[in-house]
Design a protein around this motif. Structure first.
Motif, PDB file in Angstrom:
ATOM      1  N   TRP A  93     -10.122 -13.563 -25.877  1.00  0.00           N
ATOM      2  CA  TRP A  93     -10.093 -12.142 -25.548  1.00  0.00           C
ATOM      3  C   TRP A  93     -10.414 -11.913 -24.079  1.00  0.00           C
ATOM      4  CZ3 TRP A  93     -13.472 -10.907 -30.386  1.00  0.00           C
ATOM      5  CH2 TRP A  93     -12.649 -10.905 -31.529  1.00  0.00           C
ATOM      6  N   ILE A  94      -9.897 -10.829 -23.557  1.00  0.00           N
ATOM      7  CA  ILE A  94     -10.019 -10.498 -22.135  1.00  0.00           C
ATOM      8  C   ILE A  94     -11.192  -9.545 -21.937  1.00  0.00           C
ATOM      9  CG2 ILE A  94      -8.820  -9.490 -20.142  1.00  0.00           C
ATOM     10  CD1 ILE A  94      -6.179 -10.038 -21.776  1.00  0.00           C
ATOM     11  N   LEU A  95     -11.928  -9.753 -20.850  1.00  0.00           N
ATOM     12  CA  LEU A  95     -13.012  -8.853 -20.470  1.00  0.00           C
ATOM     13  C   LEU A  95     -12.800  -8.407 -19.033  1.00  0.00           C
ATOM     14  CD1 LEU A  95     -15.742  -7.464 -20.982  1.00  0.00           C
ATOM     15  CD2 LEU A  95     -16.857  -9.565 -20.189  1.00  0.00           C
ATOM     16  N   THR A  96     -12.694  -7.104 -18.833  1.00  0.00           N
ATOM     17  CA  THR A  96     -12.544  -6.548 -17.487  1.00  0.00           C
ATOM     18  C   THR A  96     -13.606  -5.477 -17.266  1.00  0.00           C
ATOM     19  OG1 THR A  96     -11.008  -4.764 -18.103  1.00  0.00           O
ATOM     20  CG2 THR A  96     -10.046  -6.921 -17.616  1.00  0.00           C
ATOM     21  N   VAL A  97     -13.836  -5.151 -16.000  1.00  0.00           N
ATOM     22  CA  VAL A  97     -14.721  -4.039 -15.663  1.00  0.00           C
ATOM     23  C   VAL A  97     -13.981  -3.089 -14.733  1.00  0.00           C
ATOM     24  CG1 VAL A  97     -16.863  -5.335 -15.943  1.00  0.00           C
ATOM     25  CG2 VAL A  97     -15.762  -5.248 -13.701  1.00  0.00           C
ATOM     26  N   HIS A  98     -14.354  -1.830 -14.828  1.00  0.00           N
ATOM     27  CA  HIS A  98     -13.790  -0.786 -13.971  1.00  0.00           C
ATOM     28  C   HIS A  98     -14.897  -0.337 -13.025  1.00  0.00           C
ATOM     29  CE1 HIS A  98     -10.926   2.722 -13.439  1.00  0.00           C
ATOM     30  NE2 HIS A  98     -12.015   3.171 -12.821  1.00  0.00           N
ATOM     31  N   ILE A  99     -14.651  -0.499 -11.720  1.00  0.00           N
ATOM     32  CA  ILE A  99     -15.662  -0.171 -10.717  1.00  0.00           C
ATOM     33  C   ILE A  99     -15.103   0.876  -9.756  1.00  0.00           C
ATOM     34  CG2 ILE A  99     -16.954  -1.044  -8.731  1.00  0.00           C
ATOM     35  CD1 ILE A  99     -17.255  -3.683 -10.136  1.00  0.00           C
ATOM     36  N   ILE A 100     -15.843   1.963  -9.582  1.00  0.00           N
ATOM     37  CA  ILE A 100     -15.495   2.960  -8.575  1.00  0.00           C
ATOM     38  C   ILE A 100     -15.953   2.439  -7.220  1.00  0.00           C
ATOM     39  CG2 ILE A 100     -15.735   5.352  -7.829  1.00  0.00           C
ATOM     40  CD1 ILE A 100     -14.374   5.089 -10.512  1.00  0.00           C
ATOM     41  N   ALA A 101     -15.018   2.274  -6.303  1.00  0.00           N
ATOM     42  CA  ALA A 101     -15.284   1.582  -5.040  1.00  0.00           C
ATOM     43  C   ALA A 101     -15.876   2.517  -3.993  1.00  0.00           C
ATOM     44  CB  ALA A 101     -14.009   0.923  -4.514  1.00  0.00           C
ATOM     45  N   HIS A 102     -17.158   2.831  -4.163  1.00  0.00           N
ATOM     46  CA  HIS A 102     -17.911   3.547  -3.156  1.00  0.00           C
ATOM     47  C   HIS A 102     -19.080   2.662  -2.741  1.00  0.00           C
ATOM     48  CE1 HIS A 102     -16.424   7.904  -4.119  1.00  0.00           C
ATOM     49  NE2 HIS A 102     -15.454   7.005  -4.205  1.00  0.00           N
ATOM     50  N   ARG A 103     -19.370   2.603  -1.465  1.00  0.00           N
ATOM     51  CA  ARG A 103     -20.332   1.634  -0.942  1.00  0.00           C
ATOM     52  C   ARG A 103     -21.686   1.752  -1.635  1.00  0.00           C
ATOM     53  NH1 ARG A 103     -24.326   1.686   2.549  1.00  0.00           N
ATOM     54  NH2 ARG A 103     -23.853   3.822   3.188  1.00  0.00           N
ATOM     55  N   HIS A 104     -22.223   2.954  -1.749  1.00  0.00           N
ATOM     56  CA  HIS A 104     -23.555   3.083  -2.339  1.00  0.00           C
ATOM     57  C   HIS A 104     -23.558   2.716  -3.813  1.00  0.00           C
ATOM     58  CE1 HIS A 104     -21.821   6.975  -3.477  1.00  0.00           C
ATOM     59  NE2 HIS A 104     -22.801   7.105  -4.361  1.00  0.00           N
ATOM     60  N   ARG A 105     -22.439   2.937  -4.508  1.00  0.00           N
ATOM     61  CA  ARG A 105     -22.355   2.537  -5.904  1.00  0.00           C
ATOM     62  C   ARG A 105     -22.371   1.013  -6.031  1.00  0.00           C
ATOM     63  NH1 ARG A 105     -23.938   6.904  -8.687  1.00  0.00           N
ATOM     64  NH2 ARG A 105     -22.585   8.720  -8.345  1.00  0.00           N
ATOM     65  N   ILE A 106     -21.636   0.349  -5.159  1.00  0.00           N
ATOM     66  CA  ILE A 106     -21.581  -1.110  -5.181  1.00  0.00           C
ATOM     67  C   ILE A 106     -22.941  -1.701  -4.832  1.00  0.00           C
ATOM     68  CG2 ILE A 106     -20.572  -3.129  -4.053  1.00  0.00           C
ATOM     69  CD1 ILE A 106     -17.969  -1.482  -3.817  1.00  0.00           C
ATOM     70  N   TYR A 107     -23.574  -1.187  -3.790  1.00  0.00           N
ATOM     71  CA  TYR A 107     -24.872  -1.705  -3.373  1.00  0.00           C
ATOM     72  C   TYR A 107     -25.934  -1.498  -4.452  1.00  0.00           C
ATOM     73  CZ  TYR A 107     -23.691  -2.764   1.512  1.00  0.00           C
ATOM     74  OH  TYR A 107     -23.176  -3.327   2.648  1.00  0.00           O
ATOM     75  N   ASP A 108     -25.927  -0.335  -5.084  1.00  0.00           N
ATOM     76  CA  ASP A 108     -26.988   0.009  -6.036  1.00  0.00           C
ATOM     77  C   ASP A 108     -26.790  -0.618  -7.411  1.00  0.00           C
ATOM     78  OD1 ASP A 108     -28.077   1.542  -4.047  1.00  0.00           O
ATOM     79  OD2 ASP A 108     -27.394   3.470  -4.872  1.00  0.00           O
ATOM     80  N   GLY A 109     -25.534  -0.724  -7.853  1.00  0.00           N
ATOM     81  CA  GLY A 109     -25.339  -1.058  -9.255  1.00  0.00           C
ATOM     82  C   GLY A 109     -24.510  -2.283  -9.586  1.00  0.00           C
ATOM     83  N   TYR A 110     -23.731  -2.789  -8.647  1.00  0.00           N
ATOM     84  CA  TYR A 110     -22.782  -3.845  -8.993  1.00  0.00           C
ATOM     85  C   TYR A 110     -22.988  -5.088  -8.133  1.00  0.00           C
ATOM     86  CZ  TYR A 110     -20.266   0.072 -11.162  1.00  0.00           C
ATOM     87  OH  TYR A 110     -19.917   1.167 -11.912  1.00  0.00           O
ATOM     88  N   ASP A 111     -23.404  -6.170  -8.757  1.00  0.00           N
ATOM     89  CA  ASP A 111     -23.414  -7.481  -8.097  1.00  0.00           C
ATOM     90  C   ASP A 111     -22.009  -8.051  -8.263  1.00  0.00           C
ATOM     91  OD1 ASP A 111     -23.681 -10.097  -7.279  1.00  0.00           O
ATOM     92  OD2 ASP A 111     -25.568 -10.450  -8.332  1.00  0.00           O
TER      93      ASP A 111
END
Length: 462
Positions: free
Chosen positions: A179-197
């Motif tokens: 099975w496939i696993l994907t994530v959807h990330i909104i590409a805003h700098r503060h969102r990436i820094y705060d929540g997404y490694d």
């Protein structure tokens, strides 16, 4: 006769290798479909483009706040009971038109928020329940995987790491099933820094659906460009792609998000061809098609430009996107030209492909260009053409995949006891761990077999 056989089978081996190589380089094209689009009365799930899309993701499912299981956001849309539309069942029709297409469901979205995701990710029992419900949901609806759209981790200090642990545990049980696993990330700098490694995420999931959009909208009370290719600050598609790659995300797993919608404003000031940005707007334009204030679909915009008088369209060279206006209505949107300009980043950064949000806002009925899905087809045709040109220039070498196969056995256990009822794969089930992913390993295997067969015939001809 011996010389003839030698030349013939050498030619056959080279031909087959080249054909497979071109196939391996075709881009991944993930197409989202908004479940609520059918309320507009014209779009049907079964009419989705099954030829240009390699994957279709149905958005969104939610999380049950009482049980932590996946649940329908709108049962009358998803199921057939109580005279519902049965859209989850309709998704299977796409596979009759393209057996290779992969169908996923997305869990989360803006309305889901962050609280329930945060609780599921940090609590072992809730996570166990959630993952087991994903397994059942995939099997019940014959899906190929799940997309996680957590908007947004970072509300709690441990969200960022707990998200990685959640993804690892999901992947641990998805892997044996293929099975496939994907994530959807909104590409805003503060969102990436705060929540997404993003580096760690890319080492676990099959794809990152990078939504490089929403850099300006009616909430800012002035007119602006929604998704500029370039800008004077960080709010641009190019900046965000560069950022996520520099932060260690595996490039071949990044799918660049392309919008088929725009933002619509009502301005207080007169709009001119030399002055259309930064105008005061206290009100968002209400689209009769999307039934949303401030959101206008490409299919509506293109009809306006084609059939309605009074509209002026300008291609803004600074952002490489079009704008349009009529009276005091201002629209920032994308068209075929701007999407192709953005798609060039796929090649320059060696990304895995594109993600489209969404099919239901493209011209799915072909009213504007006498062709259905003109935005989707234009950008996919461009990417395929570029891939074939690159293959023709150097068809004797294979590019090594950027990513390495994940060995889930090396993951540290995130819980002392994690009872995930994954069971054994069903008989006849495709359990390939690369299902829907990079085809290079498959192509290399085919080429090795081809060359061995050619060598055998070569020796027989001696």
């Amino acid at each position: 006769m011996g010389l003839f056989f030698k030349l013939f089978f050498c030619f056959l081996a080279v031909l087959l290798c080249n054909v497979d190589f071109i196939e391996a380089k075709k881009p991944t094209v993930v197409c989202y479909v908004a479940a609520w689009a059918s309320y507009r009365g014209k779009f049907n799930i079964k009419d989705s483009d099954a030829q240009h899309c390699t994957h279709v993701i149905y958005a969104f499912m939610r999380i049950n706040e009482n049980t932590s299981e996946i649940r329908s956001a709108d049962p009358l849309l998803d199921f057939e009971e109580n005279n519902g539309k049965g859209q989850l069942k309709e998704l299977s029709v796409l596979k009759t038109r393209n057996p290779n297409i992969k169908i996923l469901a997305s869990v989360g979205g803006y309305l889901e928020g962050t609280v329930k995701f945060s609780e599921v990710a940090r609590t072992s029992s809730m996570k166990n329940t959630f993952i087991n419900s994903l397994i059942k949901f995939i099997r019940d609806w014959n899906l190929d995987g799940i997309d996680i759209c957590w908007q947004f981790p970072g509300g709690r200090t441990d969200d960022r790491q707990n998200f990685i642990k959640l993804l690892k545990d999901i992947k641990r049980v998805f892997e044996p099933e293929g099975w496939i696993l994907t994530v959807h990330i909104i590409a805003h700098r503060h969102r990436i820094y705060d929540g997404y490694d993003v580096k760690a995420i890319s080492q676990v999931v099959d794809y990152i659906n990078l939504a490089a959009v929403e850099y300006h909208g009616p909430w800012k009370k002035t007119t602006g460009i929604m998704a500029p290719l370039n800008s004077s600050n960080e709010n641009s598609v190019t900046y965000m792609v560069d950022l996520i790659v520099k932060r260690g995300a595996i490039a071949s797993k990044i799918l660049l998000g392309l919008p088929t919608y725009g933002h619509a404003y009502i301005t207080k000031e007169k709009i001119r061809s030399d002055k259309y940005l930064g105008l005061t707007s206290d009100e968002a334009y209400a689209s009769p098609w999307t039934n949303e204030r401030g959101i206008i679909a490409y299919n509506e915009m293109c009809i306006n430009l084609k059939n309605s008088s009074g509209w002026t369209e300008i291609f803004d060279e600074n952002s490489s996107t079009p704008i349009a206006y009529k009276d005091n209505i201002f629209i920032s949107f994308d068209n075929k030209k701007s999407l192709i300009e953005k798609a060039k980043l796929v090649n320059s950064y060696h990304l895995g492909g594109i993600m489209l949000w969404s099919l239901d806002m493209d011209d799915f009925s072909g009213q504007c260009h006498n062709k259905k899905y003109p935005m989707l087809s234009a950008v996919t045709d461009y990417l395929i053409s570029e891939a074939e040109n690159a293959s023709n220039q150097d068809n004797t070498q294979f590019s090594t995949p950027d990513s390495k196969k994940i060995n889930l056995n090396t993951f540290e256990s995130t819980d002392d006891q994690l009872n995930l009822n994954s069971s054994q794969p069903k008989e006849g089930k495709d359990t390939s761990p690369n299902k829907g992913g990079n085809q290079v390993n498959k192509v290399q295997t085919v080429n090795i077999i081809t060359m061995l067969i050619s060598y055998i015939f070569y020796m027989m001809s001696l």
